[in-house]
Write a protein that holds these residues in place. Structure first.
Motif, mmCIF file in Angstrom:
data_model
loop_
_atom_site.group_PDB
_atom_site.id
_atom_site.type_symbol
_atom_site.label_atom_id
_atom_site.label_comp_id
_atom_site.label_asym_id
_atom_site.label_seq_id
_atom_site.Cartn_x
_atom_site.Cartn_y
_atom_site.Cartn_z
ATOM 1 N N GLY A 131 0.809 -1.214 0.000
ATOM 2 C CA GLY A 131 0.000 0.000 0.000
ATOM 3 C C GLY A 131 0.840 1.260 0.000
ATOM 4 N N SER A 132 1.934 1.240 0.738
ATOM 5 C CA SER A 132 2.844 2.393 0.747
ATOM 6 C C SER A 132 3.488 2.584 -0.615
ATOM 7 N N ALA A 133 3.846 1.475 -1.264
ATOM 8 C CA ALA A 133 4.440 1.566 -2.600
ATOM 9 C C ALA A 133 3.431 2.106 -3.615
ATOM 10 N N ILE A 134 2.199 1.647 -3.532
ATOM 11 C CA ILE A 134 1.160 2.144 -4.442
ATOM 12 C C ILE A 134 0.903 3.624 -4.196
ATOM 13 N N ALA A 135 0.811 4.007 -2.922
ATOM 14 C CA ALA A 135 0.576 5.415 -2.590
ATOM 15 C C ALA A 135 1.727 6.292 -3.071
ATOM 16 N N ALA A 136 2.953 5.795 -2.947
ATOM 17 C CA ALA A 136 4.109 6.550 -3.435
ATOM 18 C C ALA A 136 4.045 6.689 -4.954
ATOM 19 N N GLY A 137 3.636 5.624 -5.629
ATOM 20 C CA GLY A 137 3.490 5.676 -7.078
ATOM 21 C C GLY A 137 2.422 6.650 -7.531
ATOM 22 N N LEU A 138 1.380 6.795 -6.721
ATOM 23 C CA LEU A 138 0.307 7.741 -7.036
ATOM 24 C C LEU A 138 0.634 9.160 -6.573
ATOM 25 N N GLY A 139 1.696 9.287 -5.787
ATOM 26 C CA GLY A 139 2.097 10.600 -5.295
ATOM 27 C C GLY A 139 1.322 11.090 -4.089
ATOM 28 N N VAL A 140 0.703 10.171 -3.355
ATOM 29 C CA VAL A 140 -0.087 10.572 -2.186
ATOM 30 C C VAL A 140 0.486 10.017 -0.881
ATOM 31 N N ALA A 141 1.714 9.512 -0.920
ATOM 32 C CA ALA A 141 2.290 8.869 0.264
ATOM 33 C C ALA A 141 2.785 9.866 1.302
ATOM 34 N N ASP A 142 3.229 11.014 0.868
ATOM 35 C CA ASP A 142 3.802 11.974 1.809
ATOM 36 C C ASP A 142 3.088 13.305 1.667
ATOM 37 N N THR A 143 2.141 13.535 2.535
ATOM 38 C CA THR A 143 1.370 14.776 2.515
ATOM 39 C C THR A 143 1.539 15.486 3.840
ATOM 40 N N LYS A 144 1.112 16.717 3.898
ATOM 41 C CA LYS A 144 1.108 17.437 5.173
ATOM 42 C C LYS A 144 -0.086 16.927 5.966
ATOM 43 N N GLY A 145 0.168 16.437 7.142
ATOM 44 C CA GLY A 145 -0.902 15.883 7.959
ATOM 45 C C GLY A 145 -1.040 14.390 7.735
ATOM 46 N N PRO A 146 -2.175 13.828 8.146
ATOM 47 C CA PRO A 146 -2.370 12.379 8.011
ATOM 48 C C PRO A 146 -2.449 11.959 6.538
#
Length: 79
Positions: free
Chosen positions: A38-53
């Motif tokens: 899930g972290s890899a998919i989120a990183a691929g989508l560009g949503v893994a590191d946001t401000k806040g949760p």
């Protein structure tokens, strides 16, 4: 994988309806794998590191955990 902990596998297990016939250890293993993927998919989508949760990353991890738990439960109940 920030702050995934046991929340993703626990929430994934709760998302699957009915009683699951797998143990806590398998739930944790499936949850860890789901959190990593899930972290890899989120990183691929560009949503893994946001401000806040990182809600989207967390939801992806929960969905993958639910799918994994459901698949493992089906595979083990066919025996």
């Amino acid at each position: 994988m920030k702050r995934a902990g046991l929340s993703a596998p626990a929430a994934g297990r709760l998302a699957v309806p009915g009683r699951q016939h797998i143990g806590v250890l398998w739930t944790i293993v499936v949850g860890i794998v789901a959190a990593l993927i899930g972290s890899a998919i989120a990183a691929g989508l560009g949503v893994a590191d946001t401000k806040g949760p990182d809600w989207i990353e967390w939801l992806i991890q929960i969905a993958l955990a639910a799918v994994g738990i459901s698949a493992l439960d089906r595979a083990r109940s066919r025996r």
